[in-house]
Design a protein around this motif. Structure first.
Motif, PDB file in Angstrom:
ATOM      1  N   ARG A   1       1.093  -1.094  -0.057  1.00 47.71           N
ATOM      2  CA  ARG A   1      -0.039  -0.164   0.005  1.00 47.71           C
ATOM      3  C   ARG A   1       0.912   1.247   0.023  1.00 47.71           C
ATOM      4  O   ARG A   1       1.714   1.347   0.916  1.00 47.71           O
ATOM      5  CB  ARG A   1      -0.845   0.049   1.383  1.00 47.71           C
ATOM      6  CG  ARG A   1      -1.867  -1.339   1.240  1.00 47.71           C
ATOM      7  CD  ARG A   1      -3.115  -0.825   0.737  1.00 47.71           C
ATOM      8  NE  ARG A   1      -3.886  -0.142   1.314  1.00 47.71           N
ATOM      9  CZ  ARG A   1      -4.771   0.652   0.895  1.00 47.71           C
ATOM     10  NH1 ARG A   1      -5.310   0.681  -0.561  1.00 47.71           N
ATOM     11  NH2 ARG A   1      -5.387   1.563   1.433  1.00 47.71           N
ATOM     12  N   LEU A   2       0.670   2.090  -0.974  1.00 46.01           N
ATOM     13  CA  LEU A   2       1.351   3.319  -1.249  1.00 46.01           C
ATOM     14  C   LEU A   2       0.597   4.503  -0.806  1.00 46.01           C
ATOM     15  O   LEU A   2      -0.478   4.617  -1.374  1.00 46.01           O
ATOM     16  CB  LEU A   2       2.041   3.410  -2.513  1.00 46.01           C
ATOM     17  CG  LEU A   2       3.080   4.310  -2.885  1.00 46.01           C
ATOM     18  CD1 LEU A   2       4.397   4.026  -2.180  1.00 46.01           C
ATOM     19  CD2 LEU A   2       3.422   4.540  -4.199  1.00 46.01           C
ATOM     20  N   ALA A   3       1.249   5.268  -0.066  1.00 42.55           N
ATOM     21  CA  ALA A   3       0.386   6.580   0.372  1.00 42.55           C
ATOM     22  C   ALA A   3       0.948   7.809  -0.444  1.00 42.55           C
ATOM     23  O   ALA A   3       2.394   8.119  -0.333  1.00 42.55           O
ATOM     24  CB  ALA A   3       0.305   6.860   1.701  1.00 42.55           C
ATOM     25  N   THR A   4       0.079   8.653  -1.184  1.00 47.01           N
ATOM     26  CA  THR A   4       0.923   9.792  -1.780  1.00 47.01           C
ATOM     27  C   THR A   4      -0.082  11.046  -1.280  1.00 47.01           C
ATOM     28  O   THR A   4      -1.232  10.785  -1.078  1.00 47.01           O
ATOM     29  CB  THR A   4       0.485   9.931  -3.347  1.00 47.01           C
ATOM     30  OG1 THR A   4      -0.724   9.590  -3.773  1.00 47.01           O
ATOM     31  CG2 THR A   4       1.707   8.674  -3.950  1.00 47.01           C
ATOM     32  N   THR A   5       0.675  12.173  -1.094  1.00 45.57           N
ATOM     33  CA  THR A   5       0.203  13.157  -0.313  1.00 45.57           C
ATOM     34  C   THR A   5       0.293  14.559  -1.086  1.00 45.57           C
ATOM     35  O   THR A   5       1.451  14.757  -1.589  1.00 45.57           O
ATOM     36  CB  THR A   5       0.713  13.456   1.173  1.00 45.57           C
ATOM     37  OG1 THR A   5       0.419  11.981   1.788  1.00 45.57           O
ATOM     38  CG2 THR A   5      -0.042  14.674   1.776  1.00 45.57           C
ATOM     39  N   GLU A   6      -0.732  15.190  -1.470  1.00 48.90           N
ATOM     40  CA  GLU A   6      -0.856  16.567  -1.899  1.00 48.90           C
ATOM     41  C   GLU A   6      -0.780  17.491  -0.892  1.00 48.90           C
ATOM     42  O   GLU A   6      -1.650  17.376   0.113  1.00 48.90           O
ATOM     43  CB  GLU A   6      -2.047  16.667  -2.929  1.00 48.90           C
ATOM     44  CG  GLU A   6      -2.348  18.199  -3.509  1.00 48.90           C
ATOM     45  CD  GLU A   6      -3.207  18.292  -4.418  1.00 48.90           C
ATOM     46  OE1 GLU A   6      -3.663  19.336  -4.650  1.00 48.90           O
ATOM     47  OE2 GLU A   6      -4.184  17.367  -4.503  1.00 48.90           O
ATOM     48  N   ARG A   7       0.218  18.428  -0.699  1.00 48.01           N
ATOM     49  CA  ARG A   7       0.318  19.146   0.288  1.00 48.01           C
ATOM     50  C   ARG A   7      -0.752  20.256   0.376  1.00 48.01           C
ATOM     51  O   ARG A   7      -1.146  20.880  -0.760  1.00 48.01           O
ATOM     52  CB  ARG A   7       1.655  19.844   0.284  1.00 48.01           C
ATOM     53  CG  ARG A   7       2.904  18.792   0.625  1.00 48.01           C
ATOM     54  CD  ARG A   7       2.895  18.300   1.941  1.00 48.01           C
ATOM     55  NE  ARG A   7       3.672  17.544   2.031  1.00 48.01           N
ATOM     56  CZ  ARG A   7       3.648  16.381   2.817  1.00 48.01           C
ATOM     57  NH1 ARG A   7       2.672  16.265   3.838  1.00 48.01           N
ATOM     58  NH2 ARG A   7       4.605  15.506   3.047  1.00 48.01           N
TER      59      ARG A   7
END
Length: 131
Positions: A25-31
């Motif tokens: 599971r990979l989490a990508t975050t938009e600031r």
């Protein structure tokens, strides 16, 4: 192309003739940011299911852990399946073609930071994925 953090320890299994397959599971975050009128827009995190095959799966098994930052390049795959209650479910997965480890390596181990090519499996995902 995704850059994100691994959300939990990867699952690695071996299928036909010892072929490794990993799921993580990979989490990508938009600031978040502030609009000109002062309105605060919070961070937004998306979660992705990533499937890695063969040598990349073996590298994941040895070197990738919860919290590590990785770069993944791949294709989006949409699958459907029936759950135990017979209800139709839909899944979106990223089948990785390339991967790079971005977290600094621990002093006691060596890391494989070179991009890796993933050969394509001969069977459909429903036939080979052990998850």
């Amino acid at each position: 192309m995704l850059i994100g953090n691994v959300g939990q320890e990867p699952e690695v299994r071996y299928v036909d003739q010892g072929v490794a397959v990993a799921r993580l599971r990979l989490a990508t975050t938009e600031r978040g940011y502030t609009l000109q009128n002062g309105t605060q827009v919070p961070d937004h995190t998306d979660w992705h299911n990533v499937i890695l095959w063969r040598r990349m799966a073996e590298i994941v098994e040895k070197y990738v852990h919860k919290g590590d930052k990785i770069y993944v390049e791949g294709r989006i795959r949409y699958t459907t399946y029936d759950d135990k209650q017979g209800q139709r479910r839909y899944a979106t997965e990223i089948w990785a073609d390339n991967m790079e480890l971005l977290s600094p390596k621990p002093a006691t181990t060596t890391s494989a930071n070179e991009p890796l090519e993933a050969p394509q499996p001969d069977k459909s995902p429903e036939e080979v994925l052990p998850f």
